[in-house]
Design a protein around this motif. Structure first.
Motif, short mmCIF file in Angstrom:
data_model
loop_
_atom_site.label_atom_id
_atom_site.label_comp_id
_atom_site.label_asym_id
_atom_site.label_seq_id
_atom_site.Cartn_x
_atom_site.Cartn_y
_atom_site.Cartn_z
N LEU A 164 0.83 -1.21 0.00
CA LEU A 164 0.00 0.00 0.00
C LEU A 164 0.86 1.25 0.00
CD1 LEU A 164 -0.73 1.92 2.77
CD2 LEU A 164 -1.38 -0.30 3.63
N SER A 165 2.06 1.18 0.60
CA SER A 165 2.85 2.40 0.75
C SER A 165 3.56 2.80 -0.54
CB SER A 165 3.89 2.22 1.85
OG SER A 165 3.26 1.95 3.06
N LEU A 166 4.15 1.83 -1.22
CA LEU A 166 4.99 2.19 -2.37
C LEU A 166 4.23 2.99 -3.43
CD1 LEU A 166 7.14 -1.04 -2.56
CD2 LEU A 166 7.91 1.27 -2.01
N PRO A 167 3.00 2.57 -3.82
CA PRO A 167 2.30 3.41 -4.80
C PRO A 167 2.01 4.80 -4.24
CG PRO A 167 1.21 1.28 -4.57
CD PRO A 167 2.25 1.37 -3.48
N LEU A 168 1.74 4.88 -2.94
CA LEU A 168 1.42 6.20 -2.37
C LEU A 168 2.61 7.13 -2.42
CD1 LEU A 168 -0.81 5.31 0.70
CD2 LEU A 168 -1.50 6.28 -1.48
N TYR A 169 3.84 6.58 -2.18
CA TYR A 169 5.03 7.43 -2.27
C TYR A 169 5.09 8.06 -3.64
CZ TYR A 169 6.60 4.66 1.78
OH TYR A 169 6.70 4.04 2.98
N LEU A 170 4.87 7.22 -4.67
CA LEU A 170 4.93 7.71 -6.04
C LEU A 170 3.86 8.75 -6.30
CD1 LEU A 170 5.53 4.68 -8.38
CD2 LEU A 170 6.84 6.80 -8.25
N MET A 171 2.63 8.39 -5.92
CA MET A 171 1.50 9.27 -6.23
C MET A 171 1.65 10.64 -5.58
SD MET A 171 -1.32 6.31 -5.85
CE MET A 171 -2.83 7.25 -5.84
N SER A 172 2.29 10.64 -4.40
CA SER A 172 2.46 11.94 -3.72
C SER A 172 3.32 12.89 -4.53
CB SER A 172 3.12 11.74 -2.35
OG SER A 172 2.37 10.85 -1.59
N GLY A 173 4.18 12.35 -5.36
CA GLY A 173 5.10 13.21 -6.08
C GLY A 173 4.61 13.63 -7.45
N LEU A 181 7.33 21.12 -4.24
CA LEU A 181 6.70 20.79 -2.96
C LEU A 181 6.24 19.35 -2.97
CD1 LEU A 181 5.97 22.51 -0.46
CD2 LEU A 181 3.67 22.66 -1.38
N SER A 182 5.70 18.95 -4.11
CA SER A 182 5.17 17.60 -4.24
C SER A 182 6.29 16.57 -4.19
CB SER A 182 4.40 17.51 -5.56
OG SER A 182 4.00 16.21 -5.82
N GLN A 183 7.37 16.85 -4.92
CA GLN A 183 8.48 15.88 -4.94
C GLN A 183 9.14 15.79 -3.57
OE1 GLN A 183 11.02 16.86 -8.24
NE2 GLN A 183 9.59 15.93 -9.70
N GLU A 184 9.25 16.96 -2.92
CA GLU A 184 9.82 16.96 -1.57
C GLU A 184 8.96 16.09 -0.65
OE1 GLU A 184 10.36 20.88 0.11
OE2 GLU A 184 10.23 20.02 2.12
N VAL A 260 3.31 15.91 3.68
CA VAL A 260 2.87 15.06 2.58
C VAL A 260 1.46 15.43 2.14
CG1 VAL A 260 2.35 12.70 1.91
CG2 VAL A 260 4.39 13.20 3.26
N TYR A 261 0.57 15.67 3.11
CA TYR A 261 -0.80 16.03 2.75
C TYR A 261 -0.83 17.32 1.94
CZ TYR A 261 -3.19 12.58 5.70
OH TYR A 261 -3.67 11.43 6.24
N GLN A 262 0.09 18.24 2.29
CA GLN A 262 0.09 19.51 1.58
C GLN A 262 0.69 19.36 0.20
OE1 GLN A 262 2.65 22.50 3.21
NE2 GLN A 262 1.49 24.17 2.28
N GLY A 263 1.78 18.59 0.11
CA GLY A 263 2.48 18.51 -1.16
C GLY A 263 1.82 17.62 -2.18
N ALA A 264 1.19 16.56 -1.74
CA ALA A 264 0.60 15.60 -2.66
C ALA A 264 -0.53 16.26 -3.43
CB ALA A 264 0.11 14.39 -1.91
N PRO A 265 -0.82 15.76 -4.64
CA PRO A 265 -2.00 16.26 -5.35
C PRO A 265 -3.24 16.03 -4.47
CG PRO A 265 -0.76 14.73 -6.71
CD PRO A 265 -0.13 14.70 -5.36
#
Lengths: 510, 638
Positions: A164-173, A181-184, A260-265
């Motif tokens: 569950l985590s790995l896709p979320l790391y990607l999606m956040s960026g 901000l998103s990549q950070e 993360v909440y702020q940076g992610a789409p």
């Protein structure tokens, strides 16, 4: 030694398999279909997969069994949470699939590999490129989330955690705007996630050392017979807890959450805020109620202190936020504290209260973030709180819906949030954790302040001259908001139907 | 109220329609809004008339039954069912309520007709009619309810309608203020009614008239006394009795038909109805009864004195209303000997006072809404019909035989003397004095308006009102001529009401022979008229109120300082109290709240520093947390 094929009851794990299968189909679509046709295929495919999974969950409701060589437990809590994750997954997917809001496409970057600010990025943006990998990624994450609360041993749990985590790391960026901000955020999430996973694994090793097994039932029995070395057990509990508390963003393991909440789409934030929390708390409850329940007198004080710290500090931090996404992030931290209150109760009411809370929290959170995607100015979403001044005059419906979700988060009667808070607090009180309840109620009051402050801002202040507006309310976002608003209201006014379902389902199998 | 009521059957199930028809009208007119502007007034008038027809049908049904079984009840639904407490929403139509039903719907319908013409040029006429219908419905509920709680609903309903109609022209701040004043003063009275209901519930566990009546008697003297005093407070509020009388004069801000219907004929008499309906309470509580008499006597003199100094025709009539209701309250306070006369005077007053108010409205209609009688004079030439009908009303109110007021007022004065002993003499003489003052100020009104020199403004062109307005006045005048004789002849009304208000009551020996009382009353009236003749016919009336008048006149012009008193005793201390509370709220409550907010805000700023944005800090924090968790878990073992 002969190899024996594992016994798996496929019907019981079929919902997870359907979602995984749909995700794989999505990957194939990415490979074999032309770029401009992928979106038309991915969206219906993903939603169909999730709907099918939900139908199957309904079909096997009432199942109580351990399958896949004791690796997976399909029981009431697992099915309730899987159902909630799938439905919320659909709502999240609708937000992710929305392409009518941003003038240059969707919320996601035109070409993820292009360096922010580079020529390549500009070319990709000008070409109006859009990507569709986000759909299979979402489905992989959902599959992992569905497995997480059903995992019946530490290894399966760890695998689910990573799935569950790995896709979320990607999606956040993947944010289209404010990419740095998103990549950070993505990198922070990844680094800290890896860090906390290590704690989890180390803890799992200690628990194995204590009981000689990674299965929850074996650990449970070992504790009951007091078989091993206590220090191994306690160290194991402490370290495994750290890994899980990180995922649910409990203080002091929460620090990634606001960034993360702020940076992610925002659609991704909505999805992960709701679904990750449900999955992680589901896993948390199963580990502590099944595997570690014999040691509850050891872990309850520790979790009580963490619950109080999480509630109080989460609400305090939220008070002075000026960005609505960060505010909602801290509110999510505070809510983790409230949910922990239910876990610490360690009784049946605590479990059912936790489950009810998770369901209601998921819907109000997705609803609130969905509204954040609508309030925009020329440069995209206007997340600064000042932009919400006077929204009630410009877009009364949107402001009213956001108010509904905020009131739900604050736990005001006639919204689902009130019933949920009441459920966990009364469970905690029943179990004797009076201090926890007092802190919980006081913190709710602090938290109500920043929710209601936003409502006051929307309705009792004049809008800024060229402030953000709600230009369009397209279909898919509307559907997601309508779903969330309906659930928030209906569960606030007539909670009994769901309460009965959850009450009947609140028993772990072991 | 000891009479047992027949179960609803046949036309008695029409009862609910009495209320439903006007309620329907109000609902339609309010919901349809401007769309119903064209036909709204006709619908409202028609429904009010239909309600009157239902009332007449009920009357004939009632006449066909015997005295004891004349009352009918209709159970509607169970309103409140909480544990042992049950309130049924039910209607009760007996000999007492039918009088009111016919008065309300009859006079009400006439005033609806009158208003069609009177309000013709008002672009909010439809809203006016919807409020009128609302009032009729609420007033009928008030007199038909079979328990104190059901009555209370109607009681509040008429209060609302009264408020809406007094402030109908709320674009004028003074009128809006008048409406507010009426509302606030009425609330004080309403408190009394709710106290009475609470007392009944606490003491007897029931709030129905029958239920409380079953407990009447010397056993519950104290409870009944308290309940009676609470009911008296309620009655004083609604009926503008001392000390809650101050709102009625200002209530004249409403359109004149409203003053006629609500503030003369019907609503203001609700207090008299309440006392009469609760006869079982007062009959068991002599102290409360004495208080009723005192309030009645004080008000009848108070109102009469105010009436002597008013130049505003409507305010003069309002003062007279107050005074006449004082007579009714006085009569009601006399117990079984007086209830029937109170109701009789209430009914005759309903006719003649409504007709006079409509006459005043007619005058205003012809005089550009002028109300100052000093600007009238000699109108009998310009408005012959209005003059004649007003004159008949005048003869009725001052009590000249054979007009209706003579019979009803004479009976009250007689009953007052019959109260016995010194008390009888005091209230009897007070009532006589009141009659004399009434004759004085009504003659003054009559003379200033219709006789003497014309004192009109130059742009006034007095003319007779249209037929739609004069016809209702004429019909009401017939009532003011004949009603009194009709009710008094052979004690017909007294016998009609006997099963409800005076069962088993036997009249004692009169203290004075009736003929002596009548002669004394007529002498008093003649003195009053003569004094007025001297003051207002022999000396021409000035067009501007003279300023150098005696202190007594000034006193009366200022309503005997009632407003000054209220302001000094209630309003100012109230203002100081609210100011003090507001200060406390701002400094202490808000201070605490804001202080708490600032405290948490400050804390928030401090704890926020942990959030540096550096991933290394976060990782360190996690490590720190993990170490703490580990230490906490292992603390017990090491």
């Amino acid at each position: 030694m002969n190899f024996v094929a594992p016994v798996i009851n496929y019907s019981q794990v079929l919902p997870i398999l359907i979602v995984l299968g749909t995700a794989l189909l999505g990957v194939i679509v990415e490979a074999f279909f032309a770029r401009d046709r992928r979106y038309q295929i991915q969206v219906p495919l993903s939603i169909a997969g999730l709907v099918l999974a939900f139908v199957w969950i309904l079909k096997i409701r009432g199942t109580t069994s351990i399958t896949a060589e004791s690796a997976v437990a399909i029981d009431g809590p697992a099915l309730v949470l899987q159902g909630a994750i799938v439905i919320l997954g659909i709502a999240g997917l609708l937000l992710i699939a929305e392409r009518k809001l941003d003038s240059s496409g969707d919320a996601f970057v035109a070409q993820a590999a292009a360096i922010p600010g580079s020529e390549a990025e500009r070319t990709a943006t000008l070409a109006k490129l859009t990507q569709t990998e986000v759909f299979p990624l979402t489905l992989f994450a959902i599959a992992g989330m569905m497995l997480f609360p059903a995992a019946n041993d530490l290894v399966t749990m760890f695998v689910a955690l990573e799935v569950l985590s790995l896709p979320l790391y990607l999606m956040s960026g993947l944010a289209r705007r404010r990419r740095l901000l998103s990549q950070e955020a993505a990198l922070k999430y990844f680094l800290l996630g890896a860090f906390s996973s290590a704690f989890f694994l180390y803890g799992a090793a200690f628990l194995y050392g204590y009981s000689g097994s990674v299965g929850f039932r074996q650990i449970r029995e070992a504790i009951q017979t007091n078989a091993g070395n206590d220090v191994f057990l306690l160290t194991g509990i402490a370290l495994v807890s750290v890994g899980l508390l990180f995922k649910v963003s409990a203080v002091p393991f929460h620090s990634w959450t606001p960034d993360v909440y702020q940076g992610a789409p925002t659609p991704v934030t909505a999805f992960m805020a709701a679904c990750t929390k449900i999955a992680a708390f589901g896993a948390f409850a199963r580990l502590f109620y099944v595997g570690l329940s014999g040691a509850r007198w050891d872990w309850r004080p520790m979790l009580t202190v963490i619950a109080i710290a999480t509630m109080v500090l989460g609400a305090l931090w939220a008070l002075t936020q000026t960005d609505i996404k960060r505010m909602l992030a801290y509110s999510s931290v505070a809510h983790s504290g409230f949910i922990l209150t239910g876990i610490v109760a360690t009784n049946k009411a605590g479990l059912s209260g936790t489950l009810f809370y998770l369901v209601t929290y998921g819907f109000t959170t997705i609803g609130a973030f969905a509204i954040v995607t609508l309030v925009r100015n020329a440069s995209g979403e206007a997340t600064h709180i000042s932009g919400y001044a006077g929204l009630g005059k410009r877009s009364p419906w949107i402001a009213m819906l956001l108010s509904l979700f905020l009131l739900g988060l604050a736990g005001i009667p006639l919204t689902s949030g009130f019933v949920a808070k009441f459920a966990v607090f009364s469970a905690a009180y029943e179990s004797g954790s009076t201090a926890l309840v007092i802190f919980g109620v006081l913190t709710s009051a602090i938290a109500a302040f920043f929710y209601i402050r936003l409502i006051v801002l929307m309705f009792f202040q004049d809008p800024e001259e060229d402030g953000p507006t709600v230009a369009a309310v397209p279909l898919m976002t509307t559907a997601a908001i309508a779903l969330c608003a309906t659930v928030t209201l209906v569960l606030g006014i007539l909670p009994n139907a769901l309460v009965h379902v959850i009450d009947a389902a609140s028993r772990f199998v072991f | 109220m000891e009479a047992t009521h027949a179960l609803a059957s046949g036309t008695s199930s029409l009862l609910v329609w009495l209320i439903a028809l006007p309620a329907l009208g109000a609902t339609i007119l309010l919901l349809a809004g401007r769309r119903s502007d064209k036909w709204g007034h006709l619908l409202a008038t028609g429904l009010s008339g239909a309600s009157f027809v239902v009332g007449v049908v009920e009357l004939f049904k009632m006449l066909s039954r015997d005295g004891e079984s004349r009352g009918v009840a209709q159970h509607l639904f169970t309103w409140i069912n909480a544990g042992s407490f049950r309130v049924e929403a039910g209607l009760l139509l007996d000999q007492l309520s039918i009088c009111f039903v016919l008065l309300i719907t009859g006079v009400g319908t006439l005033i609806h007709v009158y208003s069609i013409a009177y309000m013709e040029h008002d672009h909010d006429r439809r809203r006016f009619f919807s409020y009128l219908n609302l009032f009729i419905a609420a007033m009928l509920l008030l007199v038909l309810g079979d328990s104190f709680l059901n009555l209370y609903v109607g009681w509040e309903g008429v209060g609302l309608a009264s408020y809406l109609l007094i402030g109908f022209w709320n674009q004028k701040p003074a009128y809006a203020t008048a409406a507010k004043k009426a509302f606030v003063v009425n609330r004080i009275g309403d408190m009394g009614l709710s106290f009475a209901i609470m007392i009944a519930f606490t003491a007897f566990g029931t709030v129905s008239f029958q239920g409380v009546a079953d407990h009447a008697g010397p056993d519950h003297k104290q409870v009944m006394t308290w309940m009676g005093l609470a009911l008296l407070l309620a009655a004083a509020g609604k009926s503008a009795q001392f000390p809650l009388q101050s709102w009625l004069g200002d209530a004249m801000a409403g359109p004149t038909p409203v003053s006629a219907l609500i503030h003369a004929a019907t609503m203001v008499t609700a207090g008299v109805y309440l006392i009469t309906r609760s006869n079982f309470v007062f009959d068991s509580a002599p102290t409360a009864q004495l208080m009723v008499v005192i309030v009645g006597v004080v008000t009848l003199l108070f109102g009469a004195l105010i009436g002597t100094a008013k130049d505003d025709i409507k305010k003069a009539l309002a003062a007279s209303t107050m005074s006449q209701i004082g007579y009714m309250v006085l009569a009601a306070g006399l117990g079984p000997a007086g209830y029937a006369f109170a109701i009789m005077h209430l009914l005759t007053h309903g006719f003649f006072k409504a007709s006079m108010f409509l006459g005043a409205g007619s005058v205003m209609h012809g005089m550009n809404d002028e109300v100052d009688m000093r600007k009238f004079g000699r109108l009998r030439v310009a408005m012959p019909i209005t003059y004649l009908t007003f004159g008949l009303g005048y003869l009725a109110i001052i009590g000249v035989p054979p007009f209706s007021g003579f019979f009803s007022k004479d009976k009250i004065i007689e009953a007052a003397f019959n109260a016995g002993g010194a008390r009888g003499w005091i209230i009897g003489l007070a009532a006589l004095l009141g009659a004399a003052i009434t004759a004085f100020y009504m003659t003054r009104v009559m003379v200033m308006t219709f006789f003497g020199q014309k004192r009109w403004a130059d742009d006034a062109h007095p003319h007779e009102s249209p037929k739609l307005m004069t016809a209702p006045i004429i019909i009401l005048s017939v009532g003011s001529i004949a009603a009194g004789a009709l009710f008094a002849f052979g004690s017909s009304l007294q016998q009609w009401l006997e099963p409800v208000v005076a069962r088993g009551f036997v009249e004692g020996e009169p203290a004075l022979p009736p003929i002596i009382v009548s002669i004394m009353a007529l002498v008093a009236v003649a003195l009053g008229v003569a004094l007025a003749y001297v003051k207002y016919v022999r000396v021409p009336v000035e067009a501007v109120a003279p300023a150098n008048v005696s202190i007594w006149t000034r006193f009366a012009r200022r309503d005997l300082l009632q407003d000054a008193f209220n302001e000094a005793v209630f309003m100012r201390p109230g203002q100081y109290l609210t100011r003090a509370l507001s200060f406390f709220d701002r400094k202490v409550v808000d201070g605490a709240v804001n202080g708490t907010g600032a405290l948490f805000g400050g804390l928030s700023v401090r704890v926020r520093r942990v959030q540096t944005g550096y991933v290394r800090t976060y990782a360190l924090l996690i490590l720190f947390g993990a170490a703490l968790v580990l230490a906490a878990m292992l603390a017990a073992r090491i």
